[in-house]
Write a protein that holds these residues in place. Structure first.
Motif, PDB file in Angstrom:
ATOM      1  N   LEU A  46       0.832  -1.198   0.000  1.00  0.00           N
ATOM      2  CA  LEU A  46       0.000   0.000   0.000  1.00  0.00           C
ATOM      3  C   LEU A  46       0.872   1.256   0.000  1.00  0.00           C
ATOM      4  N   LEU A  47       0.589   2.147  -0.944  1.00  0.00           N
ATOM      5  CA  LEU A  47       1.264   3.445  -1.010  1.00  0.00           C
ATOM      6  C   LEU A  47       0.264   4.519  -0.604  1.00  0.00           C
ATOM      7  N   THR A  48       0.683   5.426   0.271  1.00  0.00           N
ATOM      8  CA  THR A  48      -0.273   6.390   0.822  1.00  0.00           C
ATOM      9  C   THR A  48       0.115   7.843   0.592  1.00  0.00           C
ATOM     10  N   ARG A  49       1.328   8.096   0.105  1.00  0.00           N
ATOM     11  CA  ARG A  49       1.738   9.486  -0.116  1.00  0.00           C
ATOM     12  C   ARG A  49       1.547   9.880  -1.576  1.00  0.00           C
ATOM     13  N   TYR A  50       1.197  11.145  -1.763  1.00  0.00           N
ATOM     14  CA  TYR A  50       0.838  11.653  -3.087  1.00  0.00           C
ATOM     15  C   TYR A  50       1.939  11.404  -4.118  1.00  0.00           C
ATOM     16  N   ASP A  51       3.155  11.797  -3.804  1.00  0.00           N
ATOM     17  CA  ASP A  51       4.243  11.686  -4.775  1.00  0.00           C
ATOM     18  C   ASP A  51       4.460  10.242  -5.221  1.00  0.00           C
ATOM     19  N   ASP A  52       4.379   9.302  -4.276  1.00  0.00           N
ATOM     20  CA  ASP A  52       4.579   7.896  -4.620  1.00  0.00           C
ATOM     21  C   ASP A  52       3.449   7.387  -5.511  1.00  0.00           C
ATOM     22  N   CYS A  53       2.210   7.709  -5.149  1.00  0.00           N
ATOM     23  CA  CYS A  53       1.062   7.254  -5.938  1.00  0.00           C
ATOM     24  C   CYS A  53       1.126   7.813  -7.355  1.00  0.00           C
ATOM     25  N   ALA A  54       1.377   9.111  -7.467  1.00  0.00           N
ATOM     26  CA  ALA A  54       1.433   9.743  -8.792  1.00  0.00           C
ATOM     27  C   ALA A  54       2.562   9.163  -9.632  1.00  0.00           C
ATOM     28  N   ALA A  55       3.709   8.914  -9.008  1.00  0.00           N
ATOM     29  CA  ALA A  55       4.854   8.373  -9.747  1.00  0.00           C
ATOM     30  C   ALA A  55       4.552   6.985 -10.295  1.00  0.00           C
ATOM     31  N   VAL A  56       3.905   6.148  -9.493  1.00  0.00           N
ATOM     32  CA  VAL A  56       3.562   4.802  -9.954  1.00  0.00           C
ATOM     33  C   VAL A  56       2.570   4.860 -11.117  1.00  0.00           C
ATOM     34  N   LEU A  57       1.555   5.703 -10.999  1.00  0.00           N
ATOM     35  CA  LEU A  57       0.541   5.789 -12.050  1.00  0.00           C
ATOM     36  C   LEU A  57       1.109   6.314 -13.367  1.00  0.00           C
ATOM     37  N   ARG A  58       2.217   7.041 -13.278  1.00  0.00           N
ATOM     38  CA  ARG A  58       2.855   7.580 -14.488  1.00  0.00           C
ATOM     39  C   ARG A  58       3.934   6.652 -15.042  1.00  0.00           C
ATOM     40  N   ASP A  59       4.082   5.465 -14.470  1.00  0.00           N
ATOM     41  CA  ASP A  59       5.183   4.574 -14.837  1.00  0.00           C
ATOM     42  C   ASP A  59       4.644   3.195 -15.233  1.00  0.00           C
ATOM     43  N   PRO A  60       3.957   3.087 -16.405  1.00  0.00           N
ATOM     44  CA  PRO A  60       3.369   1.798 -16.779  1.00  0.00           C
ATOM     45  C   PRO A  60       4.398   0.734 -17.146  1.00  0.00           C
ATOM     46  N   GLU A  61       5.636   1.125 -17.391  1.00  0.00           N
ATOM     47  CA  GLU A  61       6.645   0.120 -17.732  1.00  0.00           C
ATOM     48  C   GLU A  61       7.002  -0.746 -16.525  1.00  0.00           C
ATOM     49  N   ARG A  62       7.177  -0.106 -15.375  1.00  0.00           N
ATOM     50  CA  ARG A  62       7.535  -0.883 -14.170  1.00  0.00           C
ATOM     51  C   ARG A  62       6.306  -1.300 -13.369  1.00  0.00           C
ATOM     52  N   PHE A  63       5.218  -0.564 -13.511  1.00  0.00           N
ATOM     53  CA  PHE A  63       4.001  -0.849 -12.749  1.00  0.00           C
ATOM     54  C   PHE A  63       2.878  -1.107 -13.745  1.00  0.00           C
ATOM     55  N   SER A  64       2.651  -2.378 -14.030  1.00  0.00           N
ATOM     56  CA  SER A  64       1.748  -2.797 -15.098  1.00  0.00           C
ATOM     57  C   SER A  64       0.301  -2.834 -14.617  1.00  0.00           C
ATOM     58  N   SER A  65      -0.613  -2.552 -15.555  1.00  0.00           N
ATOM     59  CA  SER A  65      -2.041  -2.692 -15.269  1.00  0.00           C
ATOM     60  C   SER A  65      -2.564  -4.065 -15.646  1.00  0.00           C
ATOM     61  N   ALA A  66      -1.730  -4.881 -16.269  1.00  0.00           N
ATOM     62  CA  ALA A  66      -2.137  -6.227 -16.681  1.00  0.00           C
ATOM     63  C   ALA A  66      -1.970  -7.207 -15.523  1.00  0.00           C
ATOM     64  N   GLY A  67      -2.885  -8.153 -15.451  1.00  0.00           N
ATOM     65  CA  GLY A  67      -2.738  -9.242 -14.483  1.00  0.00           C
ATOM     66  C   GLY A  67      -3.210  -8.937 -13.073  1.00  0.00           C
ATOM     67  N   ARG A  68      -3.793  -7.771 -12.854  1.00  0.00           N
ATOM     68  CA  ARG A  68      -4.205  -7.426 -11.476  1.00  0.00           C
ATOM     69  C   ARG A  68      -5.380  -8.278 -11.015  1.00  0.00           C
ATOM     70  N   VAL A  69      -6.352  -8.475 -11.910  1.00  0.00           N
ATOM     71  CA  VAL A  69      -7.512  -9.281 -11.541  1.00  0.00           C
ATOM     72  C   VAL A  69      -7.107 -10.739 -11.369  1.00  0.00           C
ATOM     73  N   SER A  70      -6.202 -11.207 -12.232  1.00  0.00           N
ATOM     74  CA  SER A  70      -5.709 -12.579 -12.087  1.00  0.00           C
ATOM     75  C   SER A  70      -5.107 -12.790 -10.704  1.00  0.00           C
ATOM     76  N   ALA A  71      -4.371 -11.794 -10.222  1.00  0.00           N
ATOM     77  CA  ALA A  71      -3.753 -11.911  -8.898  1.00  0.00           C
ATOM     78  C   ALA A  71      -4.811 -12.005  -7.805  1.00  0.00           C
ATOM     79  N   MET A  72      -5.906 -11.259  -7.948  1.00  0.00           N
ATOM     80  CA  MET A  72      -6.992 -11.356  -6.970  1.00  0.00           C
ATOM     81  C   MET A  72      -7.643 -12.732  -7.026  1.00  0.00           C
ATOM     82  N   LEU A  73      -7.908 -13.206  -8.241  1.00  0.00           N
ATOM     83  CA  LEU A  73      -8.561 -14.503  -8.394  1.00  0.00           C
ATOM     84  C   LEU A  73      -7.660 -15.636  -7.926  1.00  0.00           C
TER      85      LEU A  73
END
Length: 420
Positions: A46-73
């Motif tokens: 869990l990330l809770t600070r603004y700068d960290d959250c914004a940086a992750v959302l702007r970095d799709p190469e290291r922080f992928s949007s693929a496979g998130r639901v698979s991980a939950m399932l």
């Protein structure tokens, strides 16, 4: 940073009913003592600070949007996992669950259908639907705004945009509710996941028939526009159209419902801000942005690390789920002055209520338009409005923060034209 509160104690806060009612004290503790927190309860970092959250959302190469639901399932019992393959397959497609270049291709095609002109053309229909919903309410003197207005209005708007007939809209609202329930559990609950799967399969069958009909007889609705959208890279596949419609139904509907309801609640709990908005109605646009910051409808985004990463000295292994707590980021005192204060005159906040980066909410303009119309009309029509005792209740959902009850009292109007 050495945590002054144990990880177990922090995790315990995240699963208490008090967290659902008001997550912001827990967020403040996490920001102060464990801004990068490995949560066993939620199965994520869990990330809770603004700068960290914004940086992750702007970095799709290291922080992928693929496979998130698979991980939950994958957290479901192993014997049950296989039957959720259709749900898994759907949420590997579409804009929220893909990275470039697939995300770029799909988003460009959806943008061709979901244009600013399409959104603005809904203005009269939003006002008309709202007046229709309010008409039977105004003589009562008390109403729960969630089932009366905040929930059905966005559903009507998005379903009308898609071209769903009125007779089928109640079913779609229920499908949307059931799909969203699973993605807000943080943990993974088998019964809720099963309900989500059933809803998805039913919605998929309806959409398959509607897509085929749109190909045979094109109409002037968003579903047809998605079917016909093409670019140099080709058209959307049937599965991609279905995934896009499910996304619009769930994320778009839920976000707008909560924005309208929590915006009204914030004003009712801050009468000085309510009085200011009545005095200066031109502040409605900045008020909407403040509602999105102050009590974000979409509380967390999730990404999956594609490589080992380090954030604030904590090593996060590749393949980990990282949850960006947008609700916390929007209350970060390092980014916002006096962040726990509601201030509808606040400007230039750069909140993360709709995310940031390539996955910025595609329905943001529509949500803002609906809230900009609905909240002033509610304040105008419900005279002397105030919260009823015990009129507020929150549903258990850690992703889509939403009210299950918002009961208000107001001065009733005399029945007109037989409406009672």
């Amino acid at each position: 940073m050495t945590a002054l509160i144990s990880p177990l104690a922090l995790d315990a806060m995240l699963v208490e009913s008090a967290f659902i009612e008001n997550p912001y004290p827990a967020y403040a503790l996490l920001r102060a003592h464990a801004p990068v927190h490995e949560s066993e309860a939620w199965g994520a970092w869990l990330l809770t600070r603004y700068d960290d959250c914004a940086a992750v959302l702007r970095d799709p190469e290291r922080f992928s949007s693929a496979g998130r639901v698979s991980a939950m399932l994958d957290r479901l019992p192993a014997a049950e996992r296989a039957r959720f393959a259709p749900l898994d397959a759907n949420f590997q497609l579409g804009m929220p669950n893909s990275d470039p270049p697939d995300h770029t291709r799909i988003r460009n095609l959806v943008n061709r259908a979901f244009t600013p002109r399409v959104v603005e053309a809904m203005q009269d229909e939003i006002g008309s639907a709202l007046r229709e919903l309010l008409a039977p309410v105004l003589t009562r003197g008390e109403v729960d705004l969630i089932p009366a207005v905040a929930h059905p209005l966005p559903a009507r708007v998005i379903l009308s945009l898609l071209g769903v007939p009125r007779a089928d809209r109640a079913r779609f609202q229920q499908w949307s509710n059931d799909v969203v329930a699973f993605f807000g559990t943080a943990g993974t609950d088998l019964d809720t996941a099963t309900r989500s799967l059933t809803a998805f399969l039913e919605a998929r069958e309806w959409l398959r028939d509607a897509i085929a009909e749109s190909r045979r007889r094109p109409r002037s609705d968003l579903l047809t526009a998605l079917v016909l959208a093409e670019s140099e890279s080709g058209a959307l596949t049937e599965a991609e159209i279905i995934a896009t419609c499910i996304t619009l139904l769930t994320a778009g509907h839920e976000t707008t419902t909560t924005l309208i309801a929590s915006g009204c609640l914030a004003l009712l709990r801050h009468p000085d801000q309510l009085a200011l908005l009545r005095e200066r109605p031109e502040l409605i646009s900045s008020a909407i942005e403040e509602f999105l910051r102050y009590d974000a409808p979409f509380q967390q985004a999730r990404r999956r690390t594609s490589v080992d990463v380090e954030i604030r000295g904590r090593r996060i292994p590749a393949g980990s789920i990282v949850s960006e707590l947008l609700g916390s980021a929007n209350r970060d005192p390092e980014q916002f002055a006096d962040p726990d204060r509601l201030d509808i005159t606040r400007h230039g906040t750069r909140h993360l209520g709709f995310g940031v980066g390539i996955h910025f909410c595609i329905g943001a303009a529509l949500a803002r338009l609906e809230a900009r119309i609905a909240i002033p009309m509610l304040l105008d029509e419900l005279r002397d409005v105030e919260l009823s005792p015990d009129g507020v209740a929150w549903r258990w959902n850690t992703t889509f923060r939403g009210l299950s009850r918002l009961v208000v009292r107001f001065a009733p109007r005399m029945p007109v034209d037989g409406i009672r």
